[in-house]
Design a protein around this motif. Structure first.
Motif: not given
Length: 355
Positions: A72, A74, A147, A150-151, A199, A202, A206
């Motif tokens: 998690k 960042k 990361n 995710e952005k 992950r 996650t 998304w």
């Protein structure tokens, strides 16, 4: 193995778990460590076997918590550099070589996704890495990969653009992770299996967010696309390089649907992406005896790769072997640095680090 105790013949130390953690207990009379817990406390409470089991459970729980915390986090462990030197072997001046993970960490991909000219390039590179190069990345590079991903997802959720592109990227990554975790085995991925399961969850989250996204109509009351003359609308549609975008645009309004079925539009799209030889092998006639360019396009896409088009790409200087974004100055000793630069597609970038 180094000797840590006072006497190698000693029976060892006795530990008891307290609220502050594990502590050694001293005998109040002798002032020495208690070697047998049964002489100090009740056997039912401080049974050595139970203490050993509780220790294992506690360590496993802390490890899972640490893995979740690391996944998690960042923080990105990489340098945001504008250019890097690509060396494939050791020389008198340099030792070692540059890997794909090192280049991925050091180049400024995190800022590149904010540039509309470089966004598609970075997304395509992430997709290629997810397909075949994920296991070649180091642990830090894999974390940096997630990361940056995710952005990208947060950017798409915010501006509501390139939704289909990111859906395909997430689906490709999820399929690759399922293959690596379930079929090949967890040993090919760096890190604990619990971290990769988190992950994958996650990624599913998304995908659900992208499926539930609602395109908001802009509160703009000026001139719209349908208000333009038909020749300008057709001219703009010819700038689209993906046939799926033409189909989606034709579903907006009946007038746009008529324009999206224009034979000349699909003919130019086929000629842009594919060669004449490829087109001749996949000829399809309509009921009227004419070439059905729309059906031919989607058939050609399934057989041959499309031509990739990017607003900005990475480039490699053949003189000094420096990799940088196009338009970025780097310390080159050539008389004409621009003539030494070669643009790299995402696949060329990956092939650059294959030894």
């Amino acid at each position: 193995m180094p000797f840590l105790g006072q006497d190698w013949r000693s029976p060892g130390q006795s530990w008891v778990k307290t609220a502050d953690g594990w502590k050694r207990f001293l005998d109040e009379k002798s002032g020495s460590f208690v070697s047998d817990l049964s002489s100090y406390c009740n056997k039912e409470v401080y049974n050595k076997e139970n203490l050993f089991n509780s220790l294992n459970y506690d360590v496993a729980a802390k490890k899972r918590k640490k893995d979740m915390l690391n996944s998690k986090t960042k923080t990105q462990y990489f340098h945001q550099e504008k250019w890097i030197y690509v060396h494939k072997g050791s020389t008198k001046e340099r030792h070692g070589y540059c890997t794909l993970g090192e280049a991925f960490n050091r180049l400024d991909f995190s800022t590149a996704i904010l540039d509309s000219r470089r966004f598609n390039y970075v997304v395509r590179l992430l997709e290629l890495i997810a397909k075949s190069q994920l296991t070649s990345l180091s642990g830090i590079a894999q974390k940096n990969f997630m990361n940056i991903l995710e952005k990208v997802v947060l950017k798409v959720l915010e501006d509501q653009q390139n939704i289909r592109l990111i859906r395909e990227l997430l689906q490709t990554l999820y399929t690759s992770l399922c293959t690596l975790v379930q079929r090949v085995g967890k040993s090919v991925l760096v890190g604990n299996i619990n971290m990769w399961v988190y992950r994958m969850e996650t990624i599913l989250h998304w995908q659900q967010q992208l499926n539930n996204i609602q395109i908001t109509r802009p509160a703009f009351k000026g001139l719209t696309f349908t208000d333009l003359p038909l020749c300008l609308q057709l001219n703009i549609m010819q700038r689209l390089s993906d046939g799926r975008d033409l189909v989606s645009l034709g579903q907006v309004a009946p007038d746009l649907h008529v324009l999206s079925e224009d034979r000349l539009l699909w003919k130019k799209l086929c000629q842009y992406h594919f060669s004449e030889r490829q087109i001749r092998k996949r000829l399809i006639l309509s009921d009227k005896g004419q070439l059905d360019w729309k059906k031919m396009y989607f058939k050609l896409v399934r057989c041959y790769p499309r031509k990739e088009q990017y607003g900005d790409t990475l480039q490699l200087c053949r003189h000094c072997h420096i990799l940088s974004w196009k338009g970025t100055d780097h310390p080159c000793t050539a008389n004409n640095p621009e003539s030494c630069s070669v643009s790299l597609s995402p696949q060329d970038f990956i092939n650059l680090f294959k030894f």
